[in-house]
Motif scaffolding. Structure first.
Motif, mmCIF file in Angstrom:
data_model
loop_
_atom_site.group_PDB
_atom_site.id
_atom_site.type_symbol
_atom_site.label_atom_id
_atom_site.label_comp_id
_atom_site.label_asym_id
_atom_site.label_seq_id
_atom_site.Cartn_x
_atom_site.Cartn_y
_atom_site.Cartn_z
ATOM 1 N N LEU A 126 10.462 11.241 24.066
ATOM 2 C CA LEU A 126 9.679 12.331 23.499
ATOM 3 C C LEU A 126 8.812 11.711 22.415
ATOM 4 C CD1 LEU A 126 12.816 14.563 22.834
ATOM 5 C CD2 LEU A 126 11.652 14.224 24.996
ATOM 6 N N GLY A 157 5.928 11.575 19.758
ATOM 7 C CA GLY A 157 5.089 12.464 18.962
ATOM 8 C C GLY A 157 3.618 12.093 19.021
ATOM 9 N N PRO A 171 2.958 18.639 20.769
ATOM 10 C CA PRO A 171 4.207 19.198 20.255
ATOM 11 C C PRO A 171 4.737 20.336 21.127
ATOM 12 C CG PRO A 171 2.641 18.879 18.485
ATOM 13 C CD PRO A 171 1.900 18.603 19.758
ATOM 14 N N ASP A 172 3.827 21.034 21.823
ATOM 15 C CA ASP A 172 4.278 22.156 22.652
ATOM 16 C C ASP A 172 4.379 21.765 24.130
ATOM 17 O OD1 ASP A 172 1.613 21.817 23.032
ATOM 18 O OD2 ASP A 172 1.050 23.929 22.783
ATOM 19 N N PRO A 230 -6.933 13.353 24.213
ATOM 20 C CA PRO A 230 -7.889 14.129 25.014
ATOM 21 C C PRO A 230 -8.502 13.334 26.156
ATOM 22 C CG PRO A 230 -8.864 13.504 22.916
ATOM 23 C CD PRO A 230 -7.420 13.091 22.853
ATOM 24 N N LYS A 242 -5.832 11.752 17.015
ATOM 25 C CA LYS A 242 -4.828 12.794 17.299
ATOM 26 C C LYS A 242 -3.441 12.181 17.480
ATOM 27 C CE LYS A 242 -7.538 16.242 17.269
ATOM 28 N NZ LYS A 242 -7.670 16.725 15.908
ATOM 29 N N LYS A 283 -1.993 11.011 14.244
ATOM 30 C CA LYS A 283 -1.470 12.118 13.449
ATOM 31 C C LYS A 283 -0.120 12.569 14.005
ATOM 32 C CE LYS A 283 -2.921 16.161 11.019
ATOM 33 N NZ LYS A 283 -4.067 16.937 10.571
ATOM 34 N N SER A 294 3.240 12.214 11.864
ATOM 35 C CA SER A 294 3.936 13.437 11.467
ATOM 36 C C SER A 294 5.323 13.508 12.080
ATOM 37 C CB SER A 294 3.160 14.675 11.911
ATOM 38 O OG SER A 294 1.844 14.632 11.444
ATOM 39 N N PHE A 295 5.393 13.249 13.385
ATOM 40 C CA PHE A 295 6.649 13.485 14.098
ATOM 41 C C PHE A 295 7.408 12.198 14.388
ATOM 42 C CE2 PHE A 295 3.950 17.114 15.281
ATOM 43 C CZ PHE A 295 4.757 18.139 14.845
ATOM 44 N N THR A 312 -9.156 17.348 27.728
ATOM 45 C CA THR A 312 -8.627 18.545 27.082
ATOM 46 C C THR A 312 -9.308 18.730 25.729
ATOM 47 O OG1 THR A 312 -6.853 17.135 26.339
ATOM 48 C CG2 THR A 312 -6.345 18.595 28.159
ATOM 49 N N LEU A 340 -9.925 18.999 21.849
ATOM 50 C CA LEU A 340 -9.198 18.398 20.742
ATOM 51 C C LEU A 340 -8.367 19.472 20.063
ATOM 52 C CD1 LEU A 340 -11.795 16.057 19.026
ATOM 53 C CD2 LEU A 340 -10.066 15.523 20.717
ATOM 54 N N ILE A 341 -7.118 19.165 19.802
ATOM 55 C CA ILE A 341 -6.297 20.139 19.099
ATOM 56 C C ILE A 341 -5.983 19.608 17.718
ATOM 57 C CG2 ILE A 341 -5.225 21.134 21.160
ATOM 58 C CD1 ILE A 341 -2.691 19.433 20.154
ATOM 59 N N SER A 342 -5.776 20.508 16.800
ATOM 60 C CA SER A 342 -5.361 20.105 15.469
ATOM 61 C C SER A 342 -3.861 20.333 15.386
ATOM 62 C CB SER A 342 -6.076 20.957 14.429
ATOM 63 O OG SER A 342 -5.333 20.916 13.236
ATOM 64 N N LEU A 343 -3.150 19.336 14.859
ATOM 65 C CA LEU A 343 -1.705 19.527 14.753
ATOM 66 C C LEU A 343 -1.370 20.591 13.714
ATOM 67 C CD1 LEU A 343 -0.421 15.866 15.054
ATOM 68 C CD2 LEU A 343 -0.466 17.634 16.779
ATOM 69 N N ASP A 344 -2.347 20.878 12.842
ATOM 70 C CA ASP A 344 -2.101 21.891 11.811
ATOM 71 C C ASP A 344 -1.807 23.247 12.431
ATOM 72 O OD1 ASP A 344 -2.589 19.882 10.074
ATOM 73 O OD2 ASP A 344 -4.679 20.445 9.711
ATOM 74 N N GLN A 345 -2.238 23.413 13.682
ATOM 75 C CA GLN A 345 -2.009 24.709 14.321
ATOM 76 C C GLN A 345 -0.519 25.011 14.474
ATOM 77 O OE1 GLN A 345 -3.784 23.272 18.187
ATOM 78 N NE2 GLN A 345 -2.289 24.686 19.031
ATOM 79 N N TYR A 346 0.303 23.951 14.401
ATOM 80 C CA TYR A 346 1.744 24.175 14.549
ATOM 81 C C TYR A 346 2.411 24.503 13.213
ATOM 82 C CZ TYR A 346 0.762 22.267 19.070
ATOM 83 O OH TYR A 346 0.227 22.067 20.312
ATOM 84 N N ILE A 379 14.791 21.507 22.397
ATOM 85 C CA ILE A 379 13.455 20.931 22.345
ATOM 86 C C ILE A 379 12.440 22.056 22.391
ATOM 87 C CG2 ILE A 379 11.823 19.385 23.465
ATOM 88 C CD1 ILE A 379 14.223 17.927 24.685
ATOM 89 N N VAL A 407 8.643 23.459 20.094
ATOM 90 C CA VAL A 407 7.817 23.468 18.894
ATOM 91 C C VAL A 407 8.041 24.776 18.132
ATOM 92 C CG1 VAL A 407 5.752 24.497 19.926
ATOM 93 C CG2 VAL A 407 5.507 22.853 18.065
ATOM 94 N N CYS A 431 11.076 19.490 17.422
ATOM 95 C CA CYS A 431 10.034 18.818 18.197
ATOM 96 C C CYS A 431 9.713 17.467 17.569
ATOM 97 C CB CYS A 431 8.794 19.703 18.293
ATOM 98 S SG CYS A 431 7.909 19.875 16.771
ATOM 99 N N GLY A 432 8.849 16.699 18.253
ATOM 100 C CA GLY A 432 8.524 15.353 17.798
ATOM 101 C C GLY A 432 9.556 14.377 18.316
ATOM 102 N N LYS A 455 11.072 17.001 9.986
ATOM 103 C CA LYS A 455 9.792 16.456 9.538
ATOM 104 C C LYS A 455 8.712 16.809 10.546
ATOM 105 C CE LYS A 455 9.196 11.834 9.903
ATOM 106 N NZ LYS A 455 8.460 11.252 11.041
ATOM 107 N N GLY A 456 7.459 16.545 10.177
ATOM 108 C CA GLY A 456 6.351 16.943 11.055
ATOM 109 C C GLY A 456 5.986 18.388 10.784
ATOM 110 N N ILE A 457 6.890 19.267 11.130
ATOM 111 C CA ILE A 457 6.800 20.658 10.688
ATOM 112 C C ILE A 457 7.957 20.805 9.690
ATOM 113 C CG2 ILE A 457 6.884 23.079 11.383
ATOM 114 C CD1 ILE A 457 6.084 22.227 14.194
#
Ligand code: SF4
Ligand code: SF4
Ligand code: SF4
Lengths: 189, 325
Positions: free
Chosen positions: A82, A84, A89-90, A104, A132, A135, A139-140, B41, B43-49, B239, B241, B247-248, B268-270
């Motif tokens: 898994l 990170g 994350p989802d 991406p 990405k 990060k 973070s994870f 895909t 770009l996603i921001s991890l801040d969304q979590y 497992i 988010v 998660c992570g 951590k992470g969140i």
């Protein structure tokens, strides 16, 4: 491709890691050697310990495809199932399906080592420098993925456009003899 | 002709059947699958979590803080009415609520700490353990752990001292005399034990009673239960988010056990602190990401006699105390 074909033997994996390391070094010197340096002995580099993974490295570089890429300190990596940095994350399942990947452009190649470990390798040609994965890993995970200006691509502009925009003031000029600010065992070498 | 067409048909059915079974088998992990080129895909921001947790899920509130003014805090423990705190080059013993404490000076910062029911203080320093009397006198320096040891957690019982070593990915079982008596959680693929997957310096353990150890397997997002002879008894894994899971690749980072068998976890992470039922289901949230500084990694957890949750927050440089609402 079956399990056996895809499985990376530990020895092969570490040889590949070494090759990456050498590529970093050679890419740096070859790139530098073929360009006229504006500041003769100095090149731009970003300090990965200051970088906050904002994504401006992807968009601010004067090159269409940024000279900043993700690099991987393989010796720091946990080789997690898994990851990170690799998985969103989802992610629903922790496989290589596109919808589960954070990158991406699919620039991270994942290979099975042995249960439950995987290797993660950056395919530089595909990397747009969006940070990405860095990060996600910071973070994870444990921060083994990080950003570096790749000197086989960088034009060594007089004023680096990313350096001006970087919110973390992570860019600095470094001696061309040591053009990278590395992490992991490479940093101690 | 008919026979060969039937053979072809059966062969097709057999292959399709095998493919189905194989697909089912490798549903969760497809080590053999070729890398799929990800489509472009967005770009996603991890801040969304880092979304706020719905208030109805938060069952605790912060009631107090003990500010430490230390540069780097690393561990907390509670024994009786005392709170023990390791940070910089010292261990502090707060003998009552408030800011008064006595200090044990250390030669180097401790990477882990625990206190036994008898009040002995065990401090870990990467590759060895030092023992201090309840009064704070150094009474022993234990046998070095071989290899690239990194002690991240200690659990102290009446008869055994368990030492989590993230470097060697093992829990060492020490006798009270400082001799190593066993190893817990070793990788043994033939016996179905994959071992601890530890990507970073986060590997926490807690004793449920004298003979039962809970250990986080952070790379598996799992909590695992071992008998002290090293055998895994049970485990659970969540497992997700979402707030009910982890998660992570290094979560949960910390663990503490409530008297009813529930788990207090830090991530951590969140960054968040939660309580999970003994089954692993979410019971409640103690503190959500909005209650922590950006990017903070909680340094340790403990539970006091009033069953308050104590969170060692390195950004606030404080022990933050949470009580049930
Ligand atoms: S612009 Fe600065 S902070 Fe943003 S990704 Fe690049 S180095 Fe990191
Ligand atoms: S996520 Fe961004 S920085 Fe990381 S490998 Fe993919 S393109 Fe490069
Ligand atoms: S110096 Fe120029 S080419 Fe190099 S990273 Fe900065 S903007 Fe891009």
């Amino acid at each position: 491709m079956n399990d056996k074909q895809n499985k990376v033997k530990r020895r092969d994996f570490f040889r590949d890691s070494l090759r990456t390391l050498l590529a970093l070094a050679l890419g740096g010197s070859a790139g530098i050697a073929t360009r006229k340096l504006i500041a003769k002995d100095l090149v731009w580099q970003l300090d990965p310990h200051k970088c906050v993974q904002c994504d401006l490295c992807a968009t601010e570089c004067v090159l269409d495809l940024s000279a900043v890429k993700c690099v991987h300190a393989h010796d720091m990596c946990g080789h997690c199932t898994l990851c990170g940095g690799f998985h969103r994350p989802d992610a629903v399942t922790f496989d290589t399906a596109a919808e589960n990947q954070l990158c991406p452009t699919g620039a991270i190649k994942r290979n099975f080592i042995e249960n439950p470990y995987y290797s993660y390798t950056i395919v530089e040609e595909k990397c747009i420098g969006c940070a990405k994965c860095v990060k996600g890993c910071s973070s994870f995970g444990n921060g083994s993925l990080y950003m570096q200006v790749r000197h086989d691509r960088c034009l060594n502009c007089n004023e680096c456009a990313i350096a001006i925009a970087c919110p973390a003031e992570a860019f600095q000029r470094v001696p061309s003899s040591q053009p990278y600010i590395l992490k992991g065992k490479q940093a101690q070498a | 002709m008919q026979t060969s067409s039937n053979l072809a048909k059966y062969a097709f059915i057999a292959v399709a059947g095998l493919a189905f079974v194989a697909g089912f088998f490798f549903k969760d992990n497809k080590p053999g699958r070729e890398n799929t080129p990800a489509q472009q895909t967005p770009l996603i921001s991890l801040d969304q979590y880092l979304v706020p947790i719905p208030p109805e899920l938060i069952g605790y509130q912060e009631i107090d803080q003990i500010e430490t003014e230390l540069e780097k805090v690393s561990a907390i423990a509670v024994q009786g009415a005392n709170l023990y705190l390791a940070g910089d080059r010292e261990i502090r013993i707060y003998r009552s609520a408030g800011s008064e404490f006595t200090r044990i000076e250390l030669a180097q910062p401790a990477t882990a700490m625990a206190v036994s029911p008898a009040g002995q203080i065990y401090a870990g320093f990467y590759n060895h353990v030092q023992v201090f009397s309840p009064a704070g006198k150094l009474v022993g320096t234990w046998e070095l752990i071989p290899g690239e040891a990194h002690i991240t957690s200690i659990a102290a019982g009446e008869k055994d001292i368990l030492v989590a070593d993230a470097g060697n990915r093992i829990v060492w079982r020490y006798q009270l005399n400082g001799k190593i008596a066993g190893r817990i959680g070793e990788r043994n693929v033939d016996a179905g034990q994959l071992g601890f997957v530890i990507p970073g310096p986060f590997f926490d353990i807690a004793l449920a009673d004298e003979d039962v150890l809970w250990a986080v397997n952070p790379g598996m997002l799992a909590l695992q239960n071992y008998s002290l002879d090293g055998k895994m008894r049970s485990s659970w894994q969540k497992i997700s988010v979402d707030v009910d899971g982890f998660c992570g690749c290094c979560n949960p980072t910390h663990l503490a056990l409530l008297p009813d068998g529930a788990f207090v976890t830090a991530e951590k992470g969140i960054p968040r602190v939660k309580i999970h039922e003994p089954s692993g289901d979410l019971r409640t949230v103690v503190a959500g990401p909005k209650q922590f500084a950006d990017g903070v990694v909680i340094a340790d957890l403990a539970i006091n006699a009033q069953q308050h949750i104590l969170v060692l927050d390195p950004a606030a440089k404080a022990v933050r105390i949470f009580a049930q609402k």
